[in-house]
Design a protein around this motif. Structure first.
Motif, PDB file in Angstrom:
ATOM      1  N   TRP A 477       0.841  -1.173  -0.168  1.00 47.86           N
ATOM      2  CA  TRP A 477       0.043  -0.122   0.074  1.00 47.86           C
ATOM      3  C   TRP A 477       1.050   1.294   0.157  1.00 47.86           C
ATOM      4  O   TRP A 477       1.812   1.261   0.841  1.00 47.86           O
ATOM      5  CB  TRP A 477      -0.701   0.008   1.336  1.00 47.86           C
ATOM      6  CG  TRP A 477      -1.908  -1.199   1.105  1.00 47.86           C
ATOM      7  CD1 TRP A 477      -2.089  -2.028   0.272  1.00 47.86           C
ATOM      8  CD2 TRP A 477      -2.970  -1.167   2.477  1.00 47.86           C
ATOM      9  NE1 TRP A 477      -3.153  -2.756   0.647  1.00 47.86           N
ATOM     10  CE2 TRP A 477      -3.638  -2.546   2.046  1.00 47.86           C
ATOM     11  CE3 TRP A 477      -2.869  -0.558   3.545  1.00 47.86           C
ATOM     12  CZ2 TRP A 477      -4.406  -3.134   2.783  1.00 47.86           C
ATOM     13  CZ3 TRP A 477      -3.841  -1.336   4.564  1.00 47.86           C
ATOM     14  CH2 TRP A 477      -4.705  -2.579   4.073  1.00 47.86           C
ATOM     15  N   SER A 478       0.748   2.061  -1.035  1.00 50.08           N
ATOM     16  CA  SER A 478       1.421   3.244  -1.146  1.00 50.08           C
ATOM     17  C   SER A 478       0.859   4.376  -1.304  1.00 50.08           C
ATOM     18  O   SER A 478      -0.284   4.695  -1.677  1.00 50.08           O
ATOM     19  CB  SER A 478       2.511   3.122  -2.168  1.00 50.08           C
ATOM     20  OG  SER A 478       1.654   3.047  -3.642  1.00 50.08           O
ATOM     21  N   ARG A 513       3.920  -4.555   2.995  1.00 49.70           N
ATOM     22  CA  ARG A 513       4.735  -3.311   3.005  1.00 49.70           C
ATOM     23  C   ARG A 513       3.874  -2.102   2.881  1.00 49.70           C
ATOM     24  O   ARG A 513       2.826  -2.286   1.957  1.00 49.70           O
ATOM     25  CB  ARG A 513       5.848  -3.180   2.176  1.00 49.70           C
ATOM     26  CG  ARG A 513       6.852  -1.886   2.324  1.00 49.70           C
ATOM     27  CD  ARG A 513       7.721  -2.276   1.498  1.00 49.70           C
ATOM     28  NE  ARG A 513       8.852  -3.423   1.687  1.00 49.70           N
ATOM     29  CZ  ARG A 513       9.697  -3.984   0.666  1.00 49.70           C
ATOM     30  NH1 ARG A 513       9.742  -3.279  -0.350  1.00 49.70           N
ATOM     31  NH2 ARG A 513      10.304  -4.994   0.993  1.00 49.70           N
ATOM     32  N   ILE A 514       4.081  -0.971   3.658  1.00 47.02           N
ATOM     33  CA  ILE A 514       3.569   0.191   3.526  1.00 47.02           C
ATOM     34  C   ILE A 514       4.490   1.308   3.136  1.00 47.02           C
ATOM     35  O   ILE A 514       5.564   1.247   3.743  1.00 47.02           O
ATOM     36  CB  ILE A 514       2.597   0.671   4.717  1.00 47.02           C
ATOM     37  CG1 ILE A 514       1.649  -0.233   4.915  1.00 47.02           C
ATOM     38  CG2 ILE A 514       2.085   2.284   4.710  1.00 47.02           C
ATOM     39  CD1 ILE A 514       0.612  -0.045   6.067  1.00 47.02           C
ATOM     40  N   LYS A 515       4.331   1.870   1.971  1.00 52.20           N
ATOM     41  CA  LYS A 515       5.421   2.920   1.552  1.00 52.20           C
ATOM     42  C   LYS A 515       4.862   4.230   1.480  1.00 52.20           C
ATOM     43  O   LYS A 515       3.749   4.607   0.827  1.00 52.20           O
ATOM     44  CB  LYS A 515       6.009   2.417   0.240  1.00 52.20           C
ATOM     45  CG  LYS A 515       7.161   3.067  -0.255  1.00 52.20           C
ATOM     46  CD  LYS A 515       7.843   2.715  -1.618  1.00 52.20           C
ATOM     47  CE  LYS A 515       6.669   2.356  -2.737  1.00 52.20           C
ATOM     48  NZ  LYS A 515       7.223   1.876  -3.970  1.00 52.20           N
ATOM     49  N   ILE A 516       5.417   5.430   1.853  1.00 47.97           N
ATOM     50  CA  ILE A 516       5.233   6.701   1.551  1.00 47.97           C
ATOM     51  C   ILE A 516       6.359   7.449   0.637  1.00 47.97           C
ATOM     52  O   ILE A 516       7.501   7.507   1.390  1.00 47.97           O
ATOM     53  CB  ILE A 516       5.338   7.573   2.939  1.00 47.97           C
ATOM     54  CG1 ILE A 516       4.075   6.906   3.821  1.00 47.97           C
ATOM     55  CG2 ILE A 516       4.774   9.125   2.652  1.00 47.97           C
ATOM     56  CD1 ILE A 516       4.012   7.625   4.910  1.00 47.97           C
ATOM     57  N   VAL A 517       6.214   7.761  -0.662  1.00 49.97           N
ATOM     58  CA  VAL A 517       6.898   8.150  -1.436  1.00 49.97           C
ATOM     59  C   VAL A 517       7.242   9.668  -1.370  1.00 49.97           C
ATOM     60  O   VAL A 517       5.888  10.387  -1.586  1.00 49.97           O
ATOM     61  CB  VAL A 517       6.776   7.788  -2.958  1.00 49.97           C
ATOM     62  CG1 VAL A 517       7.711   8.387  -3.800  1.00 49.97           C
ATOM     63  CG2 VAL A 517       6.413   6.343  -3.130  1.00 49.97           C
ATOM     64  N   THR A 518       8.196  10.073  -0.820  1.00 49.51           N
ATOM     65  CA  THR A 518       8.450  11.553  -0.559  1.00 49.51           C
ATOM     66  C   THR A 518       9.337  12.431  -1.285  1.00 49.51           C
ATOM     67  O   THR A 518       9.231  13.523  -1.585  1.00 49.51           O
ATOM     68  CB  THR A 518       8.973  11.671   0.933  1.00 49.51           C
ATOM     69  OG1 THR A 518      10.443  11.043   1.062  1.00 49.51           O
ATOM     70  CG2 THR A 518       8.169  10.769   2.066  1.00 49.51           C
ATOM     71  N   GLY A 519      10.083  11.665  -2.222  1.00 49.52           N
ATOM     72  CA  GLY A 519      11.026  12.365  -2.823  1.00 49.52           C
ATOM     73  C   GLY A 519      12.301  12.813  -2.092  1.00 49.52           C
ATOM     74  O   GLY A 519      12.311  12.571  -0.630  1.00 49.52           O
ATOM     75  N   GLY A 520      12.896  13.969  -2.493  1.00 48.74           N
ATOM     76  CA  GLY A 520      14.146  14.630  -1.618  1.00 48.74           C
ATOM     77  C   GLY A 520      13.567  15.699  -0.856  1.00 48.74           C
ATOM     78  O   GLY A 520      14.301  15.635   0.532  1.00 48.74           O
ATOM     79  N   THR A 521      12.647  16.434  -0.839  1.00 50.23           N
ATOM     80  CA  THR A 521      12.411  17.272   0.115  1.00 50.23           C
ATOM     81  C   THR A 521      11.325  17.285   0.966  1.00 50.23           C
ATOM     82  O   THR A 521      11.511  17.918   1.943  1.00 50.23           O
ATOM     83  CB  THR A 521      12.038  18.718  -0.734  1.00 50.23           C
ATOM     84  OG1 THR A 521      10.829  18.419  -1.607  1.00 50.23           O
ATOM     85  CG2 THR A 521      13.116  19.107  -2.097  1.00 50.23           C
ATOM     86  N   LEU A 522      10.412  16.339   0.802  1.00 51.17           N
ATOM     87  CA  LEU A 522       9.389  16.317   1.900  1.00 51.17           C
ATOM     88  C   LEU A 522       9.828  15.111   3.112  1.00 51.17           C
ATOM     89  O   LEU A 522       8.910  14.771   3.745  1.00 51.17           O
ATOM     90  CB  LEU A 522       8.194  15.889   1.247  1.00 51.17           C
ATOM     91  CG  LEU A 522       7.629  16.829   0.185  1.00 51.17           C
ATOM     92  CD1 LEU A 522       6.207  16.320  -0.935  1.00 51.17           C
ATOM     93  CD2 LEU A 522       7.266  18.045   0.902  1.00 51.17           C
ATOM     94  N   SER A 523      10.912  14.423   2.873  1.00 50.81           N
ATOM     95  CA  SER A 523      11.080  13.621   3.647  1.00 50.81           C
ATOM     96  C   SER A 523      11.289  13.762   4.996  1.00 50.81           C
ATOM     97  O   SER A 523      10.618  13.357   5.948  1.00 50.81           O
ATOM     98  CB  SER A 523      12.258  12.663   3.356  1.00 50.81           C
ATOM     99  OG  SER A 523      12.654  11.764   3.917  1.00 50.81           O
TER     100      SER A 523
END
Length: 601
Positions: A477-478, A513-523
């Motif tokens: 789930w992402s 698995r659970i994933k939150i795709v943030t990129g570079g700036t929002l992590s």
């Protein structure tokens, strides 16, 4: 009867007298008719008749007839007069028959005669006009050897021919020769020299000629002044351009509008406010419409990225009651907002609204986006004042969203749905997404988490952010928060984690698995949000990941449950959570914990 007719036939004397009388009285056509009748009857005209008739044919353009009569005249033993030679040479040269003209000129000299000044001048002008400048100068040299002094007009003619052929050095030599003979250059000749050097991009020489022209007491023509001023300005020599401009101004010249339009933006780039103010006042005195020129000049400065300078001039122009167009005011407002110059932005917005401008959602969103960047209560108040000034429907929506349910007479969720329904019909998706991200930034900054979640939920229902939440059956789930604002990303994380928790309970499902795709700036902001709750997510290459069982166990904690239900935990609750971590109790399996929670529900 025949004898009577024979006695009445005109003789040579009669035809000569008739032709001479017609020519004397200007009846050239009648003279030609009488001449043709005489030749048809076999009468031979006298020499002075040839001298009179041949020029008529030559000047009428019938050079073939004129030359045929000229040859006939010489065949009959008549000697042509110098005036006839001069007339034929002149007309042959004008017609471009230079070889024939030179042949007659050579014949005249072979007769032992000295060509007159007019013959030389005709040939010089004819060859110069045809572009054969070397031959023209050769004949001019022969002319001077014959003690004929060239006139000022002849010098001007040959010099301008050289200027036209871009032989500037030779033209300057001829000018020197002309002045040695005592002929002073005229205003027109100076102007021709300056224009020729400007075309050849020899600006320094053109300026020197202009200065020498003034020293000689010759006033330049307005077109030449304008060309020279504009050439100096375009070359970057603003100082010389303004010097010429002011000197011409003192002489009483009225410059054209285009010159003002060229110089004003160049003056503005020099950051000389007082000089620009005087220049604008001068434009008004000369009845030049300053509004359009000022707007274009200011727009040019904005396009070059000189926002600070543009804002200074914007204030100056408004103080002088110059009516700038709406395009300039809007650009000033938007760029000054980005630079944090909110006082200028407010000034430009007020100017726009007074002119009848209707603010759109893009403008409102831009102003609202500045709220999260500004510093100080004064700037915040200024931005809120600007939002109200726009009078846009989005501001009415924002005020209603922040009010109580009793005041808006509806729940926050329904209120947001109604507004977004109207937004969907009138605004494109890209602008609606931008507005949503900026609005969520503002709501999160103001601590309005519940209202922010309502906005996110409705925007997701309207598919403004498609494919952000994905359920890959029971594998992953992402949530993808890239390209969202910080406020939108934080709201999306809280709302989506709450949704994942409900899905686990409702459907008894647990992803691997659970994933939150943030990129570079929002992590970092998302980790900072979840860190006080002892988040199990770990950062792996621009994404926060965690096993589904660990997340399910994390969801079972009261502090997390309270947080996801939109109730911010108190400081004591966070401390108690840390104590439980230090002294843990026996815990059931995460999956069974979710099942028990579902049964209790």
């Amino acid at each position: 009867m025949d004898s009577i007719r024979a006695k009445c036939m005109p003789d040579t004397y009669t035809f000569n007298t008739l032709i001479g009388s017609c020519i004397t009285n200007g009846l050239h056509q009648k003279a030609l008719e009488a001449f043709n009748s005489a030749t048809e009857l076999g009468f031979a005209p006298e020499r002075h008749i040839y001298d009179a008739v041949i020029p008529i044919f030559a000047k009428a353009g019938n050079l073939e007839k004129a030359m045929r009569l000229f040859d006939e005249m010489r065949t009959r033993g008549h000697q042509a007069s110098p005036a006839l030679f001069a007339c034929l040479i002149d007309n042959l040269g004008r017609a471009g028959r230079l070889e024939s003209a030179m042949r007659l000129f050579s014949e005249y000299r072979d007769l032992g005669r000295v060509p007159s000044l007019n013959m030389h001048v005709s040939l010089v002008e004819s060859f110069a006009k045809a572009g054969k400048l070397e031959m023209a100068l050769k004949i001019m040299g022969q002319m001077q050897k014959a003690d004929h002094i060239p006139s000022s007009s002849l010098f001007v003619f040959i010099i301008e021919a050289h200027l036209k052929a871009r032989q500037l050095e030779k033209a300057m030599q001829l000018l020197g020769n002309m002045m040695k003979l005592g002929h002073l250059p005229s205003r027109g000749l100076y102007s021709s020299f300056i224009e020729a050097h400007l075309k050849a991009r020899e600006l320094d020489t053109a300026v020197k000629l202009f200065i020498s022209m003034q020293e000689a007491g010759v006033l330049p023509t307005p077109p030449v002044c304008t060309s020279l001023i504009e050439a100096c300005a375009l070359s970057g020599d603003l100082q010389m351009s303004m010097r010429l401009f002011q000197s011409m101004h003192k002489l009483g010249f009225r410059h054209r509008e285009g010159t003002y339009a060229l110089l004003l933006p160049l003056l503005m780039k020099q950051s000389q406010l007082d000089l620009v103010r005087d220049f604008l006042e001068d434009m008004r005195k000369n009845q030049i419409i300053v509004d359009g020129i000022s707007s274009n000049a200011l727009m040019g400065i904005l396009q070059h990225g000189q926002t600070d300078l543009a804002c200074q001039y914007y204030k100056l122009l408004l103080s002088m009651n110059i009516d700038l167009n709406s395009r300039v005011s809007r650009n000033v407002m938007e760029l000054s907002l980005k630079e944090g110059m909110y006082d200028v932005s407010k000034l430009a917005l007020d100017r726009l609204m007074k002119s009848g401008f209707m603010a759109d959602l893009r403008m409102y969103t831009l102003i609202l986006s500045c709220f999260s960047r500004c510093e100080g209560e004064e700037n915040e108040a200024l931005i809120m004042s600007m939002l109200a000034t726009t009078g846009h429907a989005a501001h009415k929506f924002l005020c209603g969203l922040l009010s109580s349910p009793e005041q808006r007479k509806d729940s926050a969720l329904n209120f947001v749905r109604l507004y977004y329904q109207d937004l969907e019909n009138h605004v494109d998706e890209k602008l609606a997404r931008w507005f949503t991200c900026v609005l969520l930034n503002y709501l999160v900054l103001m601590g309005q988490i519940k209202r922010a979640r309502c906005v996110w939920k409705v925007s997701y229902e309207k598919k403004l952010f498609p494919n952000r939440i994905l359920f890959d059956q029971e594998l992953v789930w992402s949530l993808d928060v890239r390209a969202l604002s910080i406020g939108a990303a934080l709201t999306a994380v809280v709302h989506t984690l709450h949704r994942f928790r409900k899905r686990m309970i409702q459907y008894h499902s647990l992803p691997r698995r659970i994933k939150i795709v943030t990129g570079g700036t929002l992590s970092d902001p998302i980790q900072d949000l979840l860190r006080p709750l002892d988040s199990p997510f770990e950062n792996h290459g621009g994404a926060l990941r965690c096993r589904g069982s660990y997340v399910a166990h994390w969801f079972s904690k009261p502090l997390v449950e309270k947080f996801l239900e939109n109730e911010l935990p108190s400081r004591d609750e966070i401390i108690m959570q840390k104590i439980n971590l230090l002294f843990p109790r026996p815990k059931p399996e995460p999956y069974m914990l979710i099942m028990n929670s579902a049964t209790a529900a």
